[in-house]
Motif scaffolding. Sequence first.
Motif, PDB file in Angstrom:
ATOM      1  N   LYS A  91       0.091   5.262  -2.241  1.00  0.00           N
ATOM      2  CA  LYS A  91       0.205   3.935  -2.872  1.00  0.00           C
ATOM      3  C   LYS A  91      -0.866   3.793  -3.963  1.00  0.00           C
ATOM      4  N   GLU A  92      -2.041   4.379  -3.706  1.00  0.00           N
ATOM      5  CA  GLU A  92      -3.092   4.354  -4.733  1.00  0.00           C
ATOM      6  C   GLU A  92      -2.717   5.263  -5.902  1.00  0.00           C
ATOM      7  N   ARG A  93      -2.080   6.385  -5.603  1.00  0.00           N
ATOM      8  CA  ARG A  93      -1.689   7.344  -6.653  1.00  0.00           C
ATOM      9  C   ARG A  93      -0.566   6.806  -7.524  1.00  0.00           C
ATOM     10  N   HIS A  94       0.313   6.010  -6.912  1.00  0.00           N
ATOM     11  CA  HIS A  94       1.495   5.502  -7.640  1.00  0.00           C
ATOM     12  C   HIS A  94       1.514   3.976  -7.553  1.00  0.00           C
ATOM     13  N   PRO A  95       0.701   3.324  -8.398  1.00  0.00           N
ATOM     14  CA  PRO A  95       0.641   1.858  -8.316  1.00  0.00           C
ATOM     15  C   PRO A  95       2.037   1.256  -8.496  1.00  0.00           C
ATOM     16  N   GLY A  96       2.323   0.216  -7.724  1.00  0.00           N
ATOM     17  CA  GLY A  96       3.629  -0.443  -7.873  1.00  0.00           C
ATOM     18  C   GLY A  96       4.653  -0.020  -6.836  1.00  0.00           C
ATOM     19  N   ILE A  97       4.380   1.037  -6.073  1.00  0.00           N
ATOM     20  CA  ILE A  97       5.338   1.387  -5.015  1.00  0.00           C
ATOM     21  C   ILE A  97       5.009   0.586  -3.754  1.00  0.00           C
ATOM     22  N   SER A  98       6.024   0.338  -2.963  1.00  0.00           N
ATOM     23  CA  SER A  98       5.791  -0.308  -1.667  1.00  0.00           C
ATOM     24  C   SER A  98       6.617   0.435  -0.627  1.00  0.00           C
ATOM     25  N   TYR A  99       6.181   0.366   0.625  1.00  0.00           N
ATOM     26  CA  TYR A  99       6.896   1.099   1.667  1.00  0.00           C
ATOM     27  C   TYR A  99       6.754   0.380   2.999  1.00  0.00           C
ATOM     28  N   THR A 100       7.697   0.685   3.879  1.00  0.00           N
ATOM     29  CA  THR A 100       7.564   0.299   5.276  1.00  0.00           C
ATOM     30  C   THR A 100       7.559   1.592   6.086  1.00  0.00           C
ATOM     31  N   TYR A 101       7.053   1.498   7.296  1.00  0.00           N
ATOM     32  CA  TYR A 101       6.846   2.703   8.093  1.00  0.00           C
ATOM     33  C   TYR A 101       7.604   2.574   9.402  1.00  0.00           C
ATOM     34  N   GLY A 102       8.479   3.547   9.679  1.00  0.00           N
ATOM     35  CA  GLY A 102       9.287   3.528  10.891  1.00  0.00           C
ATOM     36  C   GLY A 102       8.550   4.104  12.080  1.00  0.00           C
ATOM     37  N   ARG A 103       9.205   4.082  13.238  1.00  0.00           N
ATOM     38  CA  ARG A 103       8.536   4.602  14.434  1.00  0.00           C
ATOM     39  C   ARG A 103       9.104   5.965  14.814  1.00  0.00           C
ATOM     40  N   PRO A 104       8.373   6.707  15.648  1.00  0.00           N
ATOM     41  CA  PRO A 104       8.861   8.029  16.078  1.00  0.00           C
ATOM     42  C   PRO A 104      10.198   7.937  16.810  1.00  0.00           C
ATOM     43  N   LEU A 105      10.802   9.084  17.048  1.00  0.00           N
ATOM     44  CA  LEU A 105      12.209   9.129  17.456  1.00  0.00           C
ATOM     45  C   LEU A 105      12.449   8.931  18.944  1.00  0.00           C
ATOM     46  N   GLY A 106      11.567   9.500  19.766  1.00  0.00           N
ATOM     47  CA  GLY A 106      11.896   9.535  21.191  1.00  0.00           C
ATOM     48  C   GLY A 106      11.136   8.523  22.001  1.00  0.00           C
ATOM     49  N   PRO A 107      11.475   8.433  23.287  1.00  0.00           N
ATOM     50  CA  PRO A 107      12.652   9.016  23.935  1.00  0.00           C
ATOM     51  C   PRO A 107      13.848   8.085  23.759  1.00  0.00           C
ATOM     52  N   HIS A 108      14.836   8.509  23.022  1.00  0.00           N
ATOM     53  CA  HIS A 108      16.007   7.691  22.704  1.00  0.00           C
ATOM     54  C   HIS A 108      17.207   8.228  23.485  1.00  0.00           C
ATOM     55  N   PRO A 109      18.066   7.350  23.982  1.00  0.00           N
ATOM     56  CA  PRO A 109      19.231   7.813  24.761  1.00  0.00           C
ATOM     57  C   PRO A 109      20.051   8.896  24.051  1.00  0.00           C
ATOM     58  N   ALA A 110      20.162   8.796  22.719  1.00  0.00           N
ATOM     59  CA  ALA A 110      20.936   9.802  21.981  1.00  0.00           C
ATOM     60  C   ALA A 110      20.295  11.183  22.103  1.00  0.00           C
ATOM     61  N   LEU A 111      18.958  11.219  22.081  1.00  0.00           N
ATOM     62  CA  LEU A 111      18.271  12.506  22.218  1.00  0.00           C
ATOM     63  C   LEU A 111      18.348  13.016  23.648  1.00  0.00           C
ATOM     64  N   LEU A 112      18.303  12.098  24.606  1.00  0.00           N
ATOM     65  CA  LEU A 112      18.437  12.510  26.008  1.00  0.00           C
ATOM     66  C   LEU A 112      19.798  13.163  26.239  1.00  0.00           C
ATOM     67  N   VAL A 248      13.500  -0.832   7.414  1.00  0.00           N
ATOM     68  CA  VAL A 248      13.911  -1.661   6.270  1.00  0.00           C
ATOM     69  C   VAL A 248      13.984  -3.131   6.669  1.00  0.00           C
ATOM     70  N   LYS A 249      14.508  -3.387   7.880  1.00  0.00           N
ATOM     71  CA  LYS A 249      14.638  -4.777   8.339  1.00  0.00           C
ATOM     72  C   LYS A 249      13.316  -5.341   8.854  1.00  0.00           C
ATOM     73  N   GLY A 250      12.330  -4.465   9.010  1.00  0.00           N
ATOM     74  CA  GLY A 250      11.046  -4.928   9.523  1.00  0.00           C
ATOM     75  C   GLY A 250      11.031  -5.112  11.027  1.00  0.00           C
ATOM     76  N   ASP A 251      12.035  -4.532  11.703  1.00  0.00           N
ATOM     77  CA  ASP A 251      12.123  -4.666  13.155  1.00  0.00           C
ATOM     78  C   ASP A 251      11.364  -3.512  13.806  1.00  0.00           C
ATOM     79  N   LEU A 252      10.038  -3.557  13.723  1.00  0.00           N
ATOM     80  CA  LEU A 252       9.250  -2.417  14.182  1.00  0.00           C
ATOM     81  C   LEU A 252       8.605  -2.692  15.520  1.00  0.00           C
ATOM     82  N   ARG A 253       8.791  -1.755  16.436  1.00  0.00           N
ATOM     83  CA  ARG A 253       8.219  -1.946  17.765  1.00  0.00           C
ATOM     84  C   ARG A 253       7.387  -0.715  18.122  1.00  0.00           C
ATOM     85  N   MET A 254       6.322  -0.510  17.392  1.00  0.00           N
ATOM     86  CA  MET A 254       5.465   0.640  17.714  1.00  0.00           C
ATOM     87  C   MET A 254       4.793   0.355  19.050  1.00  0.00           C
ATOM     88  N   ASN A 255       4.645   1.382  19.850  1.00  0.00           N
ATOM     89  CA  ASN A 255       4.043   1.177  21.165  1.00  0.00           C
ATOM     90  C   ASN A 255       2.534   1.032  21.033  1.00  0.00           C
TER      91      ASN A 255
END
Length: 304
Positions: A91-112, A248-255
Amino acid sequence: MTTPPALLIAGHGTRDDAGAEAFRDFVRELGRRHPDLPVAGGFIELSPPPLGEAVAELVERGVRRFAAVPLMLVSAGHAKGDIPAALAREKERHPGISYTYGRPLGPHPALLSVLERRLAQVLDGADRADVTVLLVGRGSTDPDANAEVFKAARLLWEGRGYAGVETAFVSLAAPDVPSGLDRCAALGAKRIVVLPYFLFTGILPDRVRQQTEDWAAAHPELDVRSADVIGPEPELLDLVMERYEEAVKGDLRMNCDSCVYRIALPGFEDKVGLPQQPHFHPDDDGHHHGHGHHHGGHSHSHAH
């Protein structure tokens, strides 16, 4: 209509060329499946391209907003510290960009369900009630990350009818693979399937298989088999998009309930409130070379 944010995939990195190529293939496949969405991927360490290069590629394509999804099964130091710190630096290298950060994948029923399929492939119709599974995770110095692997093991055991699902780690955490197999035997297991809790092939999953073969050779009276890694299955492709949509929706539930940086866990009290600094990744400036000179308590890179 506003353009949707781009998708940035953050990988761990591996010294295994086939493993790194599997990641790059996966990123390309996501791009093919979602032609309207700019998709790029990079690694935190050990393999090209570095994450910074993937961000630069998106910026060159005119991207101003993106969602970053860590292509990792558990949230350890990389997902909690290194990726957010690397993104802050971009973000410092590229002024003007914005981002949201997702959570890791597991343990998700699809992966199980993919793990269940990997077990079925090596069981050849054997009765599950006679099968003890040893789920083997990467292993971390982060107790929360190790606990996530145990959670995956428990979820895999629930309702599927295996005799039991035990847990082991290939590095940095006990029990190691031979100790995990010893435990299965002590519990009376006759047929054991070792199931690597890894997304793609690599040096660590290869090590799990080798250690399993060595242990099995010393215990000829037991039926010991090795299952395959999760791999670039449709479920994994769909799950990454699910994590993207969440971000994208901001529905983040990091543990954060058992996060070592927030909660005083026995033996780790000194980590509470520690600022998250990225540890030095020489590849980050785009020049790629091996780095056995890690510092900052992250000696796990030597084991890759």
